[in-house]
Design a protein around this motif. Structure first.
Motif, PDB file in Angstrom:
ATOM      1  N   CYS A   1      -1.662   8.236   0.322  1.00 17.09           N
ATOM      2  CA  CYS A   1      -1.629   8.762  -1.050  1.00 17.09           C
ATOM      3  C   CYS A   1      -2.926   9.465  -1.447  1.00 17.09           C
ATOM      4  O   CYS A   1      -3.008  10.045  -2.522  1.00 17.09           O
ATOM      5  N   ARG A   2      -3.969   9.413  -0.586  1.00 13.45           N
ATOM      6  CA  ARG A   2      -5.251  10.076  -0.815  1.00 13.45           C
ATOM      7  C   ARG A   2      -5.971   9.612  -2.071  1.00 13.45           C
ATOM      8  O   ARG A   2      -6.722  10.358  -2.683  1.00 13.45           O
ATOM      9  N   ARG A   3      -5.738   8.370  -2.492  1.00  8.75           N
ATOM     10  CA  ARG A   3      -6.444   7.818  -3.654  1.00  8.75           C
ATOM     11  C   ARG A   3      -7.458   6.787  -3.199  1.00  8.75           C
ATOM     12  O   ARG A   3      -7.295   6.156  -2.155  1.00  8.75           O
ATOM     13  N   ASP A   4      -8.493   6.592  -4.020  1.00 10.50           N
ATOM     14  CA  ASP A   4      -9.467   5.543  -3.756  1.00 10.50           C
ATOM     15  C   ASP A   4      -8.805   4.223  -4.091  1.00 10.50           C
ATOM     16  O   ASP A   4      -8.415   3.969  -5.229  1.00 10.50           O
ATOM     17  N   ALA A   5      -8.682   3.349  -3.096  1.00  9.65           N
ATOM     18  CA  ALA A   5      -7.992   2.081  -3.286  1.00  9.65           C
ATOM     19  C   ALA A   5      -8.823   1.083  -4.088  1.00  9.65           C
ATOM     20  O   ALA A   5      -8.286   0.122  -4.633  1.00  9.65           O
ATOM     21  N   GLY A   6     -10.131   1.267  -4.151  1.00 12.87           N
ATOM     22  CA  GLY A   6     -10.983   0.318  -4.858  1.00 12.87           C
ATOM     23  C   GLY A   6     -11.461  -0.814  -3.956  1.00 12.87           C
ATOM     24  O   GLY A   6     -12.169  -1.708  -4.389  1.00 12.87           O
ATOM     25  N   TYR A   7     -11.055  -0.780  -2.693  1.00 10.62           N
ATOM     26  CA  TYR A   7     -11.460  -1.781  -1.705  1.00 10.62           C
ATOM     27  C   TYR A   7     -11.369  -1.120  -0.330  1.00 10.62           C
ATOM     28  O   TYR A   7     -10.755  -0.064  -0.175  1.00 10.62           O
ATOM     29  N   VAL A   8     -11.968  -1.735   0.669  1.00 13.43           N
ATOM     30  CA  VAL A   8     -11.886  -1.203   2.019  1.00 13.43           C
ATOM     31  C   VAL A   8     -10.477  -1.465   2.540  1.00 13.43           C
ATOM     32  O   VAL A   8      -9.985  -2.592   2.499  1.00 13.43           O
ATOM     33  N   ILE A   9      -9.811  -0.419   3.000  1.00 13.30           N
ATOM     34  CA  ILE A   9      -8.432  -0.539   3.460  1.00 13.30           C
ATOM     35  C   ILE A   9      -8.411  -1.315   4.774  1.00 13.30           C
ATOM     36  O   ILE A   9      -9.124  -0.961   5.721  1.00 13.30           O
ATOM     37  N   PRO A  10      -7.586  -2.364   4.861  1.00 13.72           N
ATOM     38  CA  PRO A  10      -7.541  -3.154   6.094  1.00 13.72           C
ATOM     39  C   PRO A  10      -6.998  -2.324   7.263  1.00 13.72           C
ATOM     40  O   PRO A  10      -5.993  -1.633   7.108  1.00 13.72           O
ATOM     41  N   PRO A  11      -7.632  -2.381   8.419  1.00 10.10           N
ATOM     42  CA  PRO A  11      -7.140  -1.617   9.558  1.00 10.10           C
ATOM     43  C   PRO A  11      -5.755  -2.075  10.021  1.00 10.10           C
ATOM     44  O   PRO A  11      -5.019  -1.301  10.610  1.00 10.10           O
ATOM     45  N   THR A  12      -5.398  -3.313   9.736  1.00 12.19           N
ATOM     46  CA  THR A  12      -4.074  -3.799  10.137  1.00 12.19           C
ATOM     47  C   THR A  12      -2.969  -3.105   9.354  1.00 12.19           C
ATOM     48  O   THR A  12      -1.876  -2.911   9.877  1.00 12.19           O
ATOM     49  N   LEU A  13      -3.252  -2.727   8.104  1.00 15.91           N
ATOM     50  CA  LEU A  13      -2.249  -2.024   7.300  1.00 15.91           C
ATOM     51  C   LEU A  13      -2.334  -0.515   7.523  1.00 15.91           C
ATOM     52  O   LEU A  13      -1.327   0.162   7.623  1.00 15.91           O
ATOM     53  N   GLY A  14      -3.542   0.010   7.549  1.00 11.65           N
ATOM     54  CA  GLY A  14      -3.729   1.445   7.725  1.00 11.65           C
ATOM     55  C   GLY A  14      -3.595   2.237   6.443  1.00 11.65           C
ATOM     56  O   GLY A  14      -3.964   3.407   6.393  1.00 11.65           O
ATOM     57  N   THR A  15      -3.029   1.645   5.414  1.00 10.33           N
ATOM     58  CA  THR A  15      -2.883   2.293   4.114  1.00 10.33           C
ATOM     59  C   THR A  15      -3.220   1.260   3.046  1.00 10.33           C
ATOM     60  O   THR A  15      -3.390   0.083   3.334  1.00 10.33           O
ATOM     61  N   CYS A  16      -3.242   1.725   1.792  1.00 10.21           N
ATOM     62  CA  CYS A  16      -3.491   0.786   0.700  1.00 10.21           C
ATOM     63  C   CYS A  16      -2.268  -0.131   0.546  1.00 10.21           C
ATOM     64  O   CYS A  16      -1.186   0.167   1.053  1.00 10.21           O
ATOM     65  N   VAL A  17      -2.433  -1.222  -0.148  1.00  9.73           N
ATOM     66  CA  VAL A  17      -1.351  -2.200  -0.285  1.00  9.73           C
ATOM     67  C   VAL A  17      -0.116  -1.606  -0.971  1.00  9.73           C
ATOM     68  O   VAL A  17       1.001  -1.822  -0.502  1.00  9.73           O
ATOM     69  N   PRO A  18      -0.242  -0.826  -2.058  1.00  9.43           N
ATOM     70  CA  PRO A  18       0.962  -0.235  -2.654  1.00  9.43           C
ATOM     71  C   PRO A  18       1.726   0.689  -1.699  1.00  9.43           C
ATOM     72  O   PRO A  18       2.945   0.750  -1.736  1.00  9.43           O
ATOM     73  N   CYS A  19       1.016   1.405  -0.833  1.00 12.98           N
ATOM     74  CA  CYS A  19       1.702   2.276   0.131  1.00 12.98           C
ATOM     75  C   CYS A  19       2.312   1.463   1.274  1.00 12.98           C
ATOM     76  O   CYS A  19       3.360   1.814   1.808  1.00 12.98           O
ATOM     77  N   ALA A  20       1.641   0.388   1.661  1.00  9.99           N
ATOM     78  CA  ALA A  20       2.136  -0.437   2.764  1.00  9.99           C
ATOM     79  C   ALA A  20       3.343  -1.264   2.333  1.00  9.99           C
ATOM     80  O   ALA A  20       4.262  -1.491   3.121  1.00  9.99           O
ATOM     81  N   TYR A  21       3.338  -1.737   1.103  1.00 14.87           N
ATOM     82  CA  TYR A  21       4.435  -2.559   0.581  1.00 14.87           C
ATOM     83  C   TYR A  21       4.941  -1.949  -0.718  1.00 14.87           C
ATOM     84  O   TYR A  21       4.651  -2.449  -1.801  1.00 14.87           O
ATOM     85  N   PRO A  22       5.717  -0.875  -0.653  1.00 15.79           N
ATOM     86  CA  PRO A  22       6.197  -0.240  -1.889  1.00 15.79           C
ATOM     87  C   PRO A  22       7.149  -1.164  -2.632  1.00 15.79           C
ATOM     88  O   PRO A  22       7.924  -1.909  -2.025  1.00 15.79           O
ATOM     89  N   GLN A  23       7.047  -1.126  -3.954  1.00 19.99           N
ATOM     90  CA  GLN A  23       7.929  -1.924  -4.789  1.00 19.99           C
ATOM     91  C   GLN A  23       9.317  -1.292  -4.777  1.00 19.99           C
ATOM     92  O   GLN A  23       9.443  -0.078  -4.869  1.00 19.99           O
ATOM     93  N   PRO A  24      10.353  -2.095  -4.644  1.00 18.25           N
ATOM     94  CA  PRO A  24      11.697  -1.519  -4.691  1.00 18.25           C
ATOM     95  C   PRO A  24      11.948  -0.933  -6.080  1.00 18.25           C
ATOM     96  O   PRO A  24      11.503  -1.465  -7.094  1.00 18.25           O
ATOM     97  N   SER A  25      12.650   0.193  -6.101  1.00 22.47           N
ATOM     98  CA  SER A  25      12.927   0.832  -7.389  1.00 22.47           C
ATOM     99  C   SER A  25      13.890  -0.039  -8.182  1.00 22.47           C
ATOM    100  O   SER A  25      14.537  -0.940  -7.664  1.00 22.47           O
ATOM    101  N   ASP A  26      13.993   0.265  -9.472  1.00 21.57           N
ATOM    102  CA  ASP A  26      14.868  -0.526 -10.339  1.00 21.57           C
ATOM    103  C   ASP A  26      16.291  -0.486  -9.799  1.00 21.57           C
ATOM    104  O   ASP A  26      16.826   0.555  -9.435  1.00 21.57           O
ATOM    105  N   SER A  27      16.899  -1.648  -9.716  1.00 19.54           N
ATOM    106  CA  SER A  27      18.268  -1.712  -9.217  1.00 19.54           C
ATOM    107  C   SER A  27      19.217  -1.149 -10.271  1.00 19.54           C
ATOM    108  O   SER A  27      18.938  -1.210 -11.461  1.00 19.54           O
ATOM    109  N   PRO A  28      20.351  -0.589  -9.850  1.00 21.67           N
ATOM    110  CA  PRO A  28      21.302  -0.029 -10.825  1.00 21.67           C
ATOM    111  C   PRO A  28      21.798  -1.138 -11.744  1.00 21.67           C
ATOM    112  O   PRO A  28      22.124  -2.235 -11.322  1.00 21.67           O
ATOM    113  N   ARG A  29      21.816  -0.793 -13.011  1.00 19.62           N
ATOM    114  CA  ARG A  29      22.223  -1.793 -14.005  1.00 19.62           C
ATOM    115  C   ARG A  29      23.738  -1.758 -14.156  1.00 19.62           C
ATOM    116  O   ARG A  29      24.358  -0.707 -14.220  1.00 19.62           O
TER     117      ARG A  29
END
Length: 115
Positions: A85-113
């Motif tokens: 996402c090319r944003r400053d994560a505010g912390y050192v990105i873990p090499p095991t993830l390779g990306t920031c936490v929001p990019c590594a574990y995206p939140q599922p979008s709102d389920s259809p109501r």
């Protein structure tokens, strides 16, 4: 050239130090060759080896210049930028993830109501 003197763990004479011990005293080996070595025996593997340097031949640690501080700050800043996402994560990105936490574990979008 003779072999290095070998001492058992914690039995080295005064006047010798490892790299870490020299650094803690504000010193560096300064190009001198290894003067001796420590061996710590282990049960099932070969011994652990630590190289020793003479304290009297060690030189003071070189001070950091402004350019070195700037290069270090730039390198640390690069470790904080997410490659996805090319944003400053505010912390050192873990090499095991390779990306920031929001990019590594995206939140599922709102389920259809259901209405």
């Amino acid at each position: 050239m003779g072999a290095l003197p070998v001492y058992r763990w914690r039995l080295a004479p005064d006047g010798y130090a490892t790299r870490r011990q020299l650094r803690a005293q504000g010193l560096r080996p300064g190009g001198q060759p290894v003067a001796a070595q420590l061996e710590r025996p282990r049960r099932r593997r070969g011994p652990l080896v630590a190289y020793l340097y003479r304290i009297d031949a060690a030189k003071p640690v070189r001070p950091m210049t402004a350019a070195k501080w700037a290069a270090l700050a730039k390198a640390n800043a690069a470790r904080r930028v997410c490659p996805a996402c090319r944003r400053d994560a505010g912390y050192v990105i873990p090499p095991t993830l390779g990306t920031c936490v929001p990019c590594a574990y995206p939140q599922p979008s709102d389920s259809p109501r259901s209405a």
